[in-house]
Scaffold this motif. Structure first.
Motif, short mmCIF file in Angstrom:
data_model
loop_
_atom_site.label_atom_id
_atom_site.label_comp_id
_atom_site.label_asym_id
_atom_site.label_seq_id
_atom_site.Cartn_x
_atom_site.Cartn_y
_atom_site.Cartn_z
N LYS A 22 32.24 -63.26 -30.37
CA LYS A 22 33.71 -62.56 -29.76
C LYS A 22 33.18 -61.47 -28.87
CE LYS A 22 37.65 -60.48 -31.88
NZ LYS A 22 38.18 -59.97 -33.12
N CYS A 24 31.00 -60.92 -26.93
CA CYS A 24 30.69 -61.31 -25.20
C CYS A 24 32.11 -61.59 -24.50
CB CYS A 24 30.09 -62.81 -25.33
SG CYS A 24 28.45 -62.53 -26.01
N HIS A 25 32.97 -62.22 -25.49
CA HIS A 25 34.43 -62.49 -25.15
C HIS A 25 34.97 -61.22 -24.61
CE1 HIS A 25 38.27 -64.20 -24.51
NE2 HIS A 25 39.00 -63.42 -25.30
N ASN A 26 34.98 -60.08 -25.41
CA ASN A 26 35.55 -58.81 -25.30
C ASN A 26 34.95 -58.13 -24.28
OD1 ASN A 26 37.16 -59.47 -27.41
ND2 ASN A 26 36.15 -58.49 -28.87
N PHE A 27 33.70 -58.20 -23.68
CA PHE A 27 33.21 -57.31 -22.86
C PHE A 27 33.81 -57.62 -21.51
CE2 PHE A 27 30.17 -56.75 -19.67
CZ PHE A 27 29.79 -55.36 -19.85
N LYS A 28 34.33 -56.42 -20.97
CA LYS A 28 34.74 -56.81 -19.65
C LYS A 28 33.82 -56.13 -18.51
CE LYS A 28 38.47 -58.23 -21.37
NZ LYS A 28 38.22 -59.75 -21.62
N ALA A 29 33.31 -56.79 -17.49
CA ALA A 29 32.32 -56.11 -16.64
C ALA A 29 32.84 -55.04 -15.92
CB ALA A 29 32.24 -57.33 -15.43
N CYS A 30 32.06 -54.07 -15.66
CA CYS A 30 32.64 -52.82 -14.96
C CYS A 30 31.14 -52.26 -14.25
CB CYS A 30 33.07 -51.75 -15.88
SG CYS A 30 31.62 -51.11 -17.06
N CYS A 34 27.43 -53.02 -14.92
CA CYS A 34 26.90 -54.08 -14.04
C CYS A 34 26.40 -53.98 -12.66
CB CYS A 34 28.18 -55.02 -13.91
SG CYS A 34 28.58 -55.47 -15.68
#
Ligand code: SF4
Length: 52
Positions: A22, A24-30, A34
């Motif tokens: 979860k 990983c699913h919740n991480f939003k690239a920024c 990144c």
């Protein structure tokens, strides 16, 4: 440490699968984490690890 779920192209082998963690699913690239390329992402992650 490199995630064991990354393939040779640095793509997640669990992407789209229910067993993907979860966090990983919740991480939003920024850009702050990144950057705009792989080398910058690794540099940022090392710096974050050093600071925490
Ligand atoms: S998204 Fe999560 S499980 Fe997939 S490669 Fe990245 S850290 Fe590993």
């Amino acid at each position: 440490m490199r995630c064991i779920q990354l393939d040779d192209r640095n793509l997640c082998k669990l992407f789209g699968k229910p067993e993907r963690p979860k966090v990983c699913h919740n991480f939003k690239a920024c850009p702050d984490v990144c950057g705009d390329n792989n080398a910058k992402a690794l540099e940022n992650i090392l710096e974050l690890e050093r600071l925490t």
